[in-house]
Design an enzyme around this catalytic site. Structure first.
Site, PDB file in Angstrom:
ATOM      1  CG  ASP A 172      -8.516  50.327   2.924  1.00 35.49           C
ATOM      2  OD1 ASP A 172      -9.634  50.620   2.440  1.00 35.49           O
ATOM      3  OD2 ASP A 172      -8.257  49.215   3.418  1.00 35.49           O
ATOM      4  CG  ASP A 196      -4.991  46.626  10.099  1.00 33.48           C
ATOM      5  OD1 ASP A 196      -4.874  47.863  10.213  1.00 33.48           O
ATOM      6  OD2 ASP A 196      -5.786  46.079   9.326  1.00 33.48           O
ATOM      7  CG  ASP A 206      -4.501  41.085  12.080  1.00 32.61           C
ATOM      8  OD1 ASP A 206      -4.518  42.313  11.881  1.00 32.61           O
ATOM      9  OD2 ASP A 206      -5.017  40.256  11.317  1.00 32.61           O
ATOM     10  CG  ASP A 209      -9.969  53.712  17.842  1.00 32.62           C
ATOM     11  OD1 ASP A 209      -9.347  54.609  18.421  1.00 32.62           O
ATOM     12  OD2 ASP A 209     -10.570  53.868  16.768  1.00 32.62           O
TER      13      ASP A 209
END
Length: 426
Positions: free
Chosen positions: A181, A87, A89, A28
């Site tokens: 989530d 994600d 990271d 994104d």
């Protein structure tokens, strides 16, 4: 850009049959150079034979929920049974799928398998050590107990594998809150699906090491659940596929006690009631409220990270300061005020601190002291200092022993003496 390269490489190294594994990278980012680097990394793994797809959007509509919704609508995704989510990271071990997927393959009533986070930068500063303590308690106690007793817990948004059928039955990803989530997890649970938490399956992740980034993250993590609680209370009460006991667990334990009351009690009692009781001699607070209960809570939180036991006093005052922002975020979520849907991507420094370029920039353009000042914290610090001085001079209950350090904590965090600082580029 380091986090993208690390996570893409780690995901591509997952041990699973090539013809049964589709890797999808969602980007994104609005920065063209970042997009090019991510796409280049994906192409490198595609040339090595991995079935990898790079997907980018020209907008951030719906933020992560919007991106996930678009990704799930793609034709090749509809042919899959499971989706693993990481994600940028987060770096999974190579055997992640081999250890997680069997729970779903052999148990048709399980919707989600959640792994634990392992923090690679916990030793970076005191603030990351304190975060490690709080999150270790969350994973070792809250997630484990929810999985063991109710087969339910809040999805952590990453390092988990979902059964796509369960996502579809729960009406997919929704953009109505900043905790998409948790929203999906609650809706799937109300459809009768069960969750499994694997505590010994650890996925490397990074903690925010700047105070500004941590404040934004905690605002989202506190505001989102409060807003979701408001929107889902009736749905939970009216749900037909779950027991009354599970409804009570969701309403009281999962939402009300842990995500509404806990933040309010911490701030209002320890930062307002105790300090201001100095001005009202008729107010008598029992010792069990001031000392015994906080001692028990502190001991429970320290169990998850015994190596940081010597930091427990710092943890107490740090959490008291953060309770100001969490309490404010809870009310923003409940009343759907201005920042209720604010989504600021949590800044992670990755290897930035170790690069020569950043070190050189820090010398050339140091942060100005007043640019680091946070006036909300400083205002609270002054108020608490006045309360502490009044208590010291006029009262005999010696609450100033607690209020003075609390005031100092607000001053230190208000002047920006916490976390890691990266100079702004000129």
């Amino acid at each position: 850009m380091q986090v993208y390269q690390i996570s893409i490489g780690a995901v591509c190294k997952l041990v699973w049959p090539h013809d049964r594994l589709i890797i999808q990278v969602l980007d994104d980012s609005t920065d063209l150079s970042t997009r090019e680097l991510v796409q280049e990394e994906c192409q490198k793994w595609s040339n090595k034979g991995r079935n990898i797809h790079y997907i980018s959007r020209d907008n951030r509509n719906g933020y992560k929920a919007g991106a996930m919704k678009e990704a799930m609508d793609l034709d090749y995704v509809k042919k899959c049974d499971y989706v693993a989510i990481f994600d940028a990271d987060h770096e999974p071990p190579p055997d992640f799928l081999l250890r997680a997927i069997p729970f779903l393959m052999h148990n048709s009533d399980i919707a989600l398998v959640q792994a634990r986070w392992k923090f690679v930068n916990a030793n970076e500063c005191i603030m990351t050590r304190i975060q490690e303590m709080s999150l270790n308690y969350h994973f070792k106690m809250e997630q484990q107990s929810g999985s063991s007793t109710m087969a339910f817990f809040g999805f952590n948004g990453t390092a988990g594998v979902w059964r796509i059928q369960a996502i579809n039955e729960a009406e997919g990803w929704k953009e109505r809150t900043t905790v998409e989530d948790m929203d999906l997890a609650v809706r799937a649970s109300l459809q009768g699906w069960k969750f499994v938490y694997i505590g010994d399956l650890k996925v490397k992740s990074e903690l925010p090491s700047s105070y500004k980034a941590y404040r934004y993250q905690q605002h989202r993590w506190s505001c989102g659940p409060a807003n979701l609680f408001k929107k889902m209370t009736i749905d939970i009460i009216m749900a037909k596929k779950v027991s009354l006991l599970k409804k009570l667990f969701l309403l009281y334990n999962f939402f009300f006690a842990r995500r509404i009351i806990s933040h309010n009690v911490t701030f209002l009692f320890y930062c307002i009631v105790i300090p201001f009781s100095s001005f009202f001699p008729e107010v008598i607070i029992p010792k069990w409220g001031v000392f015994y209960i906080p001692t028990v809570i502190t001991i429970l939180n320290s169990i998850g990270t015994p190596r940081s036991l010597h930091l427990i006093i710092i943890w107490i005052f740090f959490e008291n300061v953060m309770s100001l922002h969490r309490c404010k975020a809870v009310f923003i979520g409940l009343f759907e005020a201005g920042r209720v849907n604010e989504w600021v991507v949590t800044e992670k420094l990755g290897k930035a601190l170790k690069t020569k370029q950043v070190s050189t920039a820090a010398k050339r353009s140091p942060n100005k002291f007043w640019q680091r000042c946070l006036f909300l914290e400083l205002g609270m610090a002054v108020v608490l200092l006045i309360c502490a001085l009044y208590n010291f001079i006029y009262r005999s209950n010696q609450y100033f022993i607690f209020i003075f350090p609390l005031s100092l904590s607000y001053f230190l965090m208000g002047f920006g003496f916490v976390g890691t600082h990266i100079p702004a580029a000129k």
